[in-house]
Scaffold this motif. Structure first.
Motif, PDB file in Angstrom:
ATOM      1  N   CYS A 174      -7.850  -5.110 -14.587  1.00 16.92           N
ATOM      2  CA  CYS A 174      -8.361  -4.317 -13.472  1.00 16.92           C
ATOM      3  C   CYS A 174      -7.250  -4.172 -12.438  1.00 16.92           C
ATOM      4  CB  CYS A 174      -9.565  -5.032 -12.861  1.00 16.92           C
ATOM      5  SG  CYS A 174     -10.343  -4.149 -11.493  1.00 16.92           S
ATOM      6  N   ALA A 175      -7.269  -3.059 -11.699  1.00 14.70           N
ATOM      7  CA  ALA A 175      -6.289  -2.841 -10.639  1.00 14.70           C
ATOM      8  C   ALA A 175      -6.986  -2.343  -9.384  1.00 14.70           C
ATOM      9  CB  ALA A 175      -5.241  -1.834 -11.084  1.00 14.70           C
ATOM     10  N   VAL A 176      -6.528  -2.824  -8.243  1.00 12.83           N
ATOM     11  CA  VAL A 176      -6.971  -2.343  -6.936  1.00 12.83           C
ATOM     12  C   VAL A 176      -5.736  -1.716  -6.316  1.00 12.83           C
ATOM     13  CG1 VAL A 176      -7.881  -2.954  -4.667  1.00 12.83           C
ATOM     14  CG2 VAL A 176      -8.674  -4.184  -6.698  1.00 12.83           C
ATOM     15  N   VAL A 177      -5.767  -0.411  -6.074  1.00  8.20           N
ATOM     16  CA  VAL A 177      -4.571   0.284  -5.611  1.00  8.20           C
ATOM     17  C   VAL A 177      -4.811   1.024  -4.299  1.00  8.20           C
ATOM     18  CG1 VAL A 177      -3.666   0.562  -7.944  1.00  8.20           C
ATOM     19  CG2 VAL A 177      -5.044   2.374  -6.967  1.00  8.20           C
ATOM     20  N   ASP A 178      -3.786   1.018  -3.470  1.00  8.90           N
ATOM     21  CA  ASP A 178      -3.762   1.800  -2.234  1.00  8.90           C
ATOM     22  C   ASP A 178      -3.255   3.185  -2.613  1.00  8.90           C
ATOM     23  OD1 ASP A 178      -3.404   2.861   0.292  1.00  8.90           O
ATOM     24  OD2 ASP A 178      -2.246   1.185   1.060  1.00  8.90           O
ATOM     25  N   MET A 179      -3.861   4.219  -2.094  1.00 12.96           N
ATOM     26  CA  MET A 179      -3.452   5.576  -2.450  1.00 12.96           C
ATOM     27  C   MET A 179      -2.192   6.032  -1.723  1.00 12.96           C
ATOM     28  SD  MET A 179      -5.337   6.609  -4.802  1.00 12.96           S
ATOM     29  CE  MET A 179      -4.887   8.322  -4.804  1.00 12.96           C
ATOM     30  N   ARG A 180      -1.885   5.440  -0.589  1.00 15.84           N
ATOM     31  CA  ARG A 180      -0.740   5.883   0.200  1.00 15.84           C
ATOM     32  C   ARG A 180       0.300   4.769   0.286  1.00 15.84           C
ATOM     33  NH1 ARG A 180      -4.335   8.510   4.972  1.00 15.84           N
ATOM     34  NH2 ARG A 180      -5.157  10.213   3.741  1.00 15.84           N
ATOM     35  N   LEU A 181       1.272   4.854  -0.591  1.00 17.58           N
ATOM     36  CA  LEU A 181       2.372   3.895  -0.601  1.00 17.58           C
ATOM     37  C   LEU A 181       3.659   4.650  -0.286  1.00 17.58           C
ATOM     38  CD1 LEU A 181       1.326   2.035  -3.840  1.00 17.58           C
ATOM     39  CD2 LEU A 181       1.152   1.154  -1.512  1.00 17.58           C
ATOM     40  N   GLU A 182       4.653   3.936   0.215  1.00 17.53           N
ATOM     41  CA  GLU A 182       5.897   4.595   0.605  1.00 17.53           C
ATOM     42  C   GLU A 182       6.570   5.312  -0.550  1.00 17.53           C
ATOM     43  OE1 GLU A 182       8.626   2.316   2.914  1.00 17.53           O
ATOM     44  OE2 GLU A 182       7.017   1.434   4.101  1.00 17.53           O
ATOM     45  N   ASP A 183       6.469   4.768  -1.756  1.00 18.65           N
ATOM     46  CA  ASP A 183       7.169   5.374  -2.888  1.00 18.65           C
ATOM     47  C   ASP A 183       6.257   6.159  -3.826  1.00 18.65           C
ATOM     48  OD1 ASP A 183       5.971   3.046  -3.837  1.00 18.65           O
ATOM     49  OD2 ASP A 183       7.613   2.571  -5.194  1.00 18.65           O
ATOM     50  N   GLY A 184       5.053   6.509  -3.365  1.00 16.48           N
ATOM     51  CA  GLY A 184       4.194   7.344  -4.183  1.00 16.48           C
ATOM     52  C   GLY A 184       2.726   7.031  -4.039  1.00 16.48           C
ATOM     53  N   ASN A 185       1.952   7.605  -4.935  1.00 21.89           N
ATOM     54  CA  ASN A 185       0.507   7.454  -4.995  1.00 21.89           C
ATOM     55  C   ASN A 185       0.175   6.194  -5.785  1.00 21.89           C
ATOM     56  OD1 ASN A 185      -2.156   7.736  -6.135  1.00 21.89           O
ATOM     57  ND2 ASN A 185      -2.104   9.891  -5.581  1.00 21.89           N
ATOM     58  N   GLY A 186      -0.760   5.406  -5.318  1.00 19.41           N
ATOM     59  CA  GLY A 186      -1.123   4.168  -5.999  1.00 19.41           C
ATOM     60  C   GLY A 186      -1.567   4.365  -7.442  1.00 19.41           C
ATOM     61  N   MET A 198      -8.606  -0.315 -18.577  1.00 16.94           N
ATOM     62  CA  MET A 198      -8.420  -0.972 -17.317  1.00 16.94           C
ATOM     63  C   MET A 198      -9.283  -0.274 -16.277  1.00 16.94           C
ATOM     64  SD  MET A 198      -5.038  -1.220 -14.811  1.00 16.94           S
ATOM     65  CE  MET A 198      -4.072  -0.382 -15.967  1.00 16.94           C
ATOM     66  N   SER A 199      -9.968  -1.036 -15.467  1.00 10.99           N
ATOM     67  CA  SER A 199     -10.726  -0.505 -14.342  1.00 10.99           C
ATOM     68  C   SER A 199      -9.781  -0.333 -13.170  1.00 10.99           C
ATOM     69  CB  SER A 199     -11.819  -1.483 -13.935  1.00 10.99           C
ATOM     70  OG  SER A 199     -12.715  -1.669 -14.996  1.00 10.99           O
ATOM     71  N   ILE A 200     -10.024   0.695 -12.363  1.00  9.20           N
ATOM     72  CA  ILE A 200      -9.177   0.953 -11.203  1.00  9.20           C
ATOM     73  C   ILE A 200     -10.056   1.146  -9.990  1.00  9.20           C
ATOM     74  CG2 ILE A 200      -7.485   2.509 -10.163  1.00  9.20           C
ATOM     75  CD1 ILE A 200      -6.717   3.330 -13.031  1.00  9.20           C
ATOM     76  N   LEU A 201      -9.764   0.423  -8.934  1.00 10.19           N
ATOM     77  CA  LEU A 201     -10.419   0.603  -7.650  1.00 10.19           C
ATOM     78  C   LEU A 201      -9.393   1.186  -6.706  1.00 10.19           C
ATOM     79  CD1 LEU A 201     -12.178  -2.850  -7.408  1.00 10.19           C
ATOM     80  CD2 LEU A 201     -13.198  -0.690  -8.098  1.00 10.19           C
ATOM     81  N   ILE A 202      -9.792   2.121  -5.863  1.00 11.56           N
ATOM     82  CA  ILE A 202      -8.862   2.787  -4.965  1.00 11.56           C
ATOM     83  C   ILE A 202      -9.153   2.381  -3.533  1.00 11.56           C
ATOM     84  CG2 ILE A 202      -8.047   5.016  -4.129  1.00 11.56           C
ATOM     85  CD1 ILE A 202      -8.931   6.145  -6.878  1.00 11.56           C
ATOM     86  N   ARG A 203      -8.082   2.018  -2.816  1.00 10.18           N
ATOM     87  CA  ARG A 203      -8.190   1.671  -1.407  1.00 10.18           C
ATOM     88  C   ARG A 203      -7.351   2.653  -0.622  1.00 10.18           C
ATOM     89  NH1 ARG A 203      -6.747  -0.610   3.218  1.00 10.18           N
ATOM     90  NH2 ARG A 203      -4.644  -1.355   3.227  1.00 10.18           N
ATOM     91  N   SER A 204      -7.937   3.274   0.387  1.00 12.84           N
ATOM     92  CA  SER A 204      -7.133   4.162   1.221  1.00 12.84           C
ATOM     93  C   SER A 204      -7.141   3.648   2.654  1.00 12.84           C
ATOM     94  CB  SER A 204      -7.623   5.599   1.131  1.00 12.84           C
ATOM     95  OG  SER A 204      -8.974   5.676   1.473  1.00 12.84           O
ATOM     96  N   ALA A 205      -8.238   3.718   3.345  1.00 14.97           N
ATOM     97  CA  ALA A 205      -8.283   3.280   4.740  1.00 14.97           C
ATOM     98  C   ALA A 205      -9.373   2.234   4.906  1.00 14.97           C
ATOM     99  CB  ALA A 205      -8.521   4.472   5.651  1.00 14.97           C
ATOM    100  N   VAL A 206      -9.281   1.161   4.168  1.00 17.15           N
ATOM    101  CA  VAL A 206     -10.283   0.098   4.208  1.00 17.15           C
ATOM    102  C   VAL A 206      -9.884  -0.915   5.264  1.00 17.15           C
ATOM    103  CG1 VAL A 206     -11.406  -1.719   2.896  1.00 17.15           C
ATOM    104  CG2 VAL A 206     -10.802   0.406   1.779  1.00 17.15           C
ATOM    105  N   SER A 207     -10.820  -1.315   6.113  1.00 17.97           N
ATOM    106  CA  SER A 207     -10.511  -2.279   7.162  1.00 17.97           C
ATOM    107  C   SER A 207     -10.545  -3.700   6.617  1.00 17.97           C
ATOM    108  CB  SER A 207     -11.528  -2.158   8.300  1.00 17.97           C
ATOM    109  OG  SER A 207     -12.779  -2.632   7.843  1.00 17.97           O
ATOM    110  N   LEU A 208      -9.927  -4.609   7.347  1.00 16.44           N
ATOM    111  CA  LEU A 208      -9.968  -6.019   6.954  1.00 16.44           C
ATOM    112  C   LEU A 208     -11.387  -6.564   6.998  1.00 16.44           C
ATOM    113  CD1 LEU A 208      -6.743  -7.400   8.600  1.00 16.44           C
ATOM    114  CD2 LEU A 208      -7.193  -7.012   6.195  1.00 16.44           C
ATOM    115  N   ALA A 209     -12.218  -6.010   7.880  1.00 11.43           N
ATOM    116  CA  ALA A 209     -13.616  -6.447   7.929  1.00 11.43           C
ATOM    117  C   ALA A 209     -14.314  -6.123   6.618  1.00 11.43           C
ATOM    118  CB  ALA A 209     -14.335  -5.786   9.097  1.00 11.43           C
TER     119      ALA A 209
END
Length: 94
Positions: free
Chosen positions: A77-89, A1-12
């Motif tokens: 494939c997964a696109v994950v946010d690194m900062r979630l309320e219940d843990g790391n993406g 599985m491919s993983i993309l990480i999103r942390s502080a990406v803007s809507l733009a």
């Protein structure tokens, strides 16, 4: 599985990514994508853009929801946010 990480990406930037995806050839039918983010606006916009490109998108707003979704139907494939309320993406897709 491919993983993309999103942390502080803007809507733009998300819009730019969606525009880039729109200019690319469509993926093979039914390609699965798991999107994990607690920003509901970002999640909905990017998921909609990827669905238009032919991806089957599963959305989750937490690590727990993402783990359940990935167990039920493992994504390609997964696109994950690194900062979630219940843990790391990344915990969601390990």
């Amino acid at each position: 599985m491919s993983i993309l990480i999103r942390s502080a990406v803007s809507l733009a930037l998300a819009g730019a990514c969606a525009a880039t995806a729109a200019s690319q050839p469509a993926p093979r039918a039914g390609r699965s994508l798991l999107m994990v983010d607690d920003d509901q606006v970002f999640l909905a916009r990017v998921a909609r853009a990827m669905e238009r490109r032919g991806y089957v998108v599963t959305m989750a707003a937490s690590v727990a929801a993402a783990k359940a979704a990935a167990e039920a139907a493992p994504p390609e494939c997964a696109v994950v946010d690194m900062r979630l309320e219940d843990g790391n993406g990344l915990d969601a897709v390990r």
